[in-house]
Design a protein around this motif. Structure first.
Motif, PDB file in Angstrom:
ATOM      1  N   LEU A  17       0.868  -1.176   0.000  1.00  0.00           N
ATOM      2  CA  LEU A  17       0.000   0.000   0.000  1.00  0.00           C
ATOM      3  C   LEU A  17       0.904   1.225   0.000  1.00  0.00           C
ATOM      4  CD1 LEU A  17      -2.644   1.673   0.421  1.00  0.00           C
ATOM      5  CD2 LEU A  17      -2.265   1.389   2.892  1.00  0.00           C
ATOM      6  N   VAL A  18       0.744   2.078  -1.004  1.00  0.00           N
ATOM      7  CA  VAL A  18       1.506   3.324  -1.072  1.00  0.00           C
ATOM      8  C   VAL A  18       0.582   4.471  -0.663  1.00  0.00           C
ATOM      9  CG1 VAL A  18       2.841   4.894  -2.523  1.00  0.00           C
ATOM     10  CG2 VAL A  18       2.945   2.424  -2.922  1.00  0.00           C
ATOM     11  N   ILE A  19       0.946   5.163   0.400  1.00  0.00           N
ATOM     12  CA  ILE A  19       0.204   6.343   0.850  1.00  0.00           C
ATOM     13  C   ILE A  19       0.941   7.569   0.331  1.00  0.00           C
ATOM     14  CG2 ILE A  19      -0.576   7.677   2.841  1.00  0.00           C
ATOM     15  CD1 ILE A  19      -0.687   5.049   4.418  1.00  0.00           C
ATOM     16  N   LEU A  20       0.275   8.335  -0.506  1.00  0.00           N
ATOM     17  CA  LEU A  20       0.878   9.518  -1.127  1.00  0.00           C
ATOM     18  C   LEU A  20       0.315  10.760  -0.444  1.00  0.00           C
ATOM     19  CD1 LEU A  20       0.359   8.011  -4.630  1.00  0.00           C
ATOM     20  CD2 LEU A  20       2.628   8.607  -3.757  1.00  0.00           C
ATOM     21  N   ASP A  21       1.064  11.276   0.516  1.00  0.00           N
ATOM     22  CA  ASP A  21       0.612  12.429   1.293  1.00  0.00           C
ATOM     23  C   ASP A  21       0.849  13.714   0.506  1.00  0.00           C
ATOM     24  OD1 ASP A  21      -0.366  13.878   3.455  1.00  0.00           O
ATOM     25  OD2 ASP A  21       1.612  14.035   4.395  1.00  0.00           O
ATOM     26  N   GLU A  22      -0.149  14.597   0.507  1.00  0.00           N
ATOM     27  CA  GLU A  22      -0.071  15.856  -0.249  1.00  0.00           C
ATOM     28  C   GLU A  22       0.316  15.558  -1.701  1.00  0.00           C
ATOM     29  OE1 GLU A  22      -1.416  18.149   1.128  1.00  0.00           O
ATOM     30  OE2 GLU A  22      -1.122  17.916   3.279  1.00  0.00           O
ATOM     31  N   ILE A  23      -0.529  14.779  -2.345  1.00  0.00           N
ATOM     32  CA  ILE A  23      -0.271  14.259  -3.689  1.00  0.00           C
ATOM     33  C   ILE A  23      -0.101  15.365  -4.725  1.00  0.00           C
ATOM     34  CG2 ILE A  23      -2.745  14.036  -4.148  1.00  0.00           C
ATOM     35  CD1 ILE A  23       0.022  11.702  -5.465  1.00  0.00           C
ATOM     36  N   HIS A  24      -0.571  16.582  -4.420  1.00  0.00           N
ATOM     37  CA  HIS A  24      -0.433  17.667  -5.397  1.00  0.00           C
ATOM     38  C   HIS A  24       1.027  17.978  -5.705  1.00  0.00           C
ATOM     39  CE1 HIS A  24      -0.688  19.563  -1.361  1.00  0.00           C
ATOM     40  NE2 HIS A  24       0.282  20.324  -1.822  1.00  0.00           N
ATOM     41  N   GLN A  68       2.952  -0.160 -10.352  1.00  0.00           N
ATOM     42  CA  GLN A  68       2.582  -1.563 -10.172  1.00  0.00           C
ATOM     43  C   GLN A  68       2.265  -1.911  -8.712  1.00  0.00           C
ATOM     44  OE1 GLN A  68       2.159  -3.615 -12.838  1.00  0.00           O
ATOM     45  NE2 GLN A  68       2.562  -1.733 -13.995  1.00  0.00           N
ATOM     46  N   ALA A  69       2.136  -0.913  -7.857  1.00  0.00           N
ATOM     47  CA  ALA A  69       1.831  -1.187  -6.448  1.00  0.00           C
ATOM     48  C   ALA A  69       0.439  -1.805  -6.310  1.00  0.00           C
ATOM     49  CB  ALA A  69       1.913   0.098  -5.638  1.00  0.00           C
TER      50      ALA A  69
END
Length: 582
Positions: free
Chosen positions: A129-136, A154-155
């Motif tokens: 699981l990839v958590i992308l914080d502040e994805i902007h 591919q995650a």
């Protein structure tokens, strides 16, 4: 009830309503990609880590990767994850191996951008699981965005988070769904929780903005001197120079505003003993100078956080855990400063993008107890006043609209900006002479309150002394009452002055009092007329809901003449008469 569902119920029991709703929607859909947009301070971290804990428990994933904008946020996320029994390695580097003792790693977008192949291997070696914080921060066509897309394409699962889902350019953000709306591609969130909703739920604090204006004076390379009132409709060059003059640490404006902010902080600490303040500065030189001014005002040590310096994260944590009064940070570090006890802010930077403003104000909205409020002091500049008045507006990232105003910064300049010793001098030949500080008005929930009063006056103290524990409705009611009292007091002063002038002139004097103007010099008369004009503008703003600057602009357009700071007495009287007949 199965053990899996029992675990979910246990984990979700302590969540806020929006977090439970977003979690249930996520679990029902089981999506590969999910975008949660929630206002700063609402609890995005807790939501994401709850998802991570459930997916680990259900063996949907075996590894967690958390991607964040700054080094400090790596340690912050790791500490939060530990409270849910998730071990995250915040020390992971591009040259180290994944330690199997941890559930995963925390990395920065810069790390991923520099070595995307390394992070691809980390994310694909196990179900991740990839958590992308502040994805902007991860817009395509940027090194960070390219790296993020390659590394995590591919995650197993991707969970994107942001409080500000917009950028200034047309680069699509990786893993975000866009929908065609009227010919433009608009980003689509799977769950949205805005500031207005969070305020109504009591999840975030109400924020009162105190806008400070004043006459600014500067000199150009030819020795010619200029004067303009901060916050009045000016051209771009005049606004920039008046703004820069106000922020000059050698002048009078900044010390006066910092003194007001300190008074406000002491008032809040009567109800919230550990309340702290943050000054957001433009560069390292001014940050250190502001800290020295605050130390003189407060008589206490001030924490200075420069994100390129060793130990910056430790200083933030020490300040967060302690009870010190003030911290000063360079503007680019604002997104990494997460100190729940911050209740007073001073926006002492020239940054004016919606993206930066939203992230900066987000440092002050985190609510810990019912009734807490936040106060943010800022220059009375039209662009900032508009952002403060529309803080509750939900913005999405829009592609295919290249003519819109520039609303952001170049993410790749973040590291460079943090390393700059001084703000680049793009106004050669400019010399600051000084600026006076006046509390122009207050903004709360999109409406303006109060009228201009000099810094240090009793009227200013009335607003700085607002109680520290007020909910949104109580704040609005009290501000209306304070404004009414202020306008009534001004009216009584004007009536008493007119009576005194008529008495001094004798029985044959003009009943309008016009004769009094002939015997008064400009230095005596102009400040009173400006004050009267600002009072009328405030009254019109209160009745119409329009910003002060917009009303000043209308008056100037209809009456003609220069900015208020350069008006003659007759020009000011003409504007006053126009407003009275409006």
């Amino acid at each position: 009830m199965t053990s899996a569902s029992s675990g979910v119920s246990t984990l979700s029991a302590g969540l806020r309503v929006w977090q439970r709703e977003a979690l249930q929607k996520y679990l029902d859909a089981a999506p590969k990609d999910y975008l949660a947009v929630a206002t700063p301070g609402a609890g995005k971290t807790t939501f994401a880590l709850t998802v991570a804990r459930i997916l680990l428990d259900q063996r949907v994933v075996d590894r967690i990767v958390i991607v964040v904008p700054t080094e400090h946020l790596k340690t912050q996320w790791a500490a939060s994850a530990a409270r849910l029994g998730i071990s995250v390695d915040a020390e992971f580097t591009n040259s180290s191996a994944v330690n199997p003792a941890h559930h995963g790693v925390a990395v920065t977008y810069a790390q991923v951008g520099m070595k995307p192949t390394k992070h691809y291997q980390v994310a694909t070696a196990r179900k991740t699981l990839v958590i992308l914080d502040e994805i902007h921060h991860a817009g395509d066509a940027k090194s960070w965005g390219d790296g993020v897309r390659f590394a995590y394409d591919q995650a197993e699962r991707r969970l994107a988070l942001t409080g500000t889902p917009f950028r200034s350019d047309d680069s699509p953000i990786p893993f975000i769904l866009y929908k065609d709306i009227d010919g433009a591609q608009v980003s689509q969130a799977d769950y949205t929780y805005g500031y207005s909703e969070a305020l109504a739920d009591g999840v975030v604090r109400p924020v009162v903005f105190l806008a400070y204006s004043g006459n600014a004076r500067w000199r150009d390379s030819a020795g010619e001197e200029y004067e303009a009132r901060l916050g009045e409709p000016l051209n771009a060059e005049q606004t920039a120079r008046a703004w820069k003059t106000a922020l000059d640490h050698k002048g009078e404006w900044i010390p006066a505003v910092l003194a007001g902010a300190h008074t406000r902080l002491l008032q809040l600490r009567q109800s919230v003993p550990d309340a702290g303040g943050l000054v957001i500065a433009t560069d390292t030189t001014t940050a250190r100078a502001y800290a020295k001014i605050l130390e003189r005002i407060s008589g206490t040590r001030v924490t200075v956080v420069l994100s390129d310096e060793t130990g910056a994260s430790d200083r933030i944590k020490d300040f967060s855990d302690g009870t010190d009064l003030w911290m000063v940070a360079v503007r680019m570090v604002s997104e990494g400063v997460d100190v729940p006890r911050l209740a007073v802010g001073v926006y002492a930077t020239s940054a004016s993008t919606p993206l930066f403003f939203a992230q900066a104000i987000g440092r002050f909205v985190r609510s810990r107890r019912k009734g807490e409020s936040a106060s943010v002091f800022l220059p009375s500049v039209p662009v900032l006043l508009d952002l403060a008045s529309t803080m509750e507006r939900q913005r999405n990232h829009v592609l295919g609209n290249p003519d819109r105003p520039n609303e952001g910064w170049d993410d790749e300049l973040l590291v460079q900006a943090n390393r700059e010793e001084n703000e680049p001098d793009d106004q050669k030949g400019y010399e600051s002479i000084g600026a006076e500080a006046e509390l122009d008005f207050l903004i709360f929930d999109g409406a303006s309150y109060g009228t201009s009063t000099v810094a240090g006056s009793e009227e200013e103290q009335d607003y700085l002394g607002l109680p520290g524990l007020l909910d949104a409705d109580q704040m609005k009611t009290l501000l209306r009452a304070r404004q009414s009292d202020q306008l009534d007091a001004r009216a009584r002063e004007d009536a008493a002055r007119r009576d005194s002038e008529r008495s001094a002139q004798g029985p044959g004097a003009d009943a309008t009092g016009a004769g009094s103007h002939r015997d008064r010099v400009a230095s005596e008369e102009l400040p009173e007329l400006r004050k009267k004009l600002n009072t009328l503008v405030a009254a019109k703003s209160a009745r119409t809901g329009r910003p002060h600057g917009a009303i000043h602009n209308d008056v100037r357009r209809n009456c003609g003449g220069p900015p208020t700071a350069l008006c003659t007495a007759q020009q000011l009287r003409d504007r006053i008469a126009y407003l009275r007949d409006w």
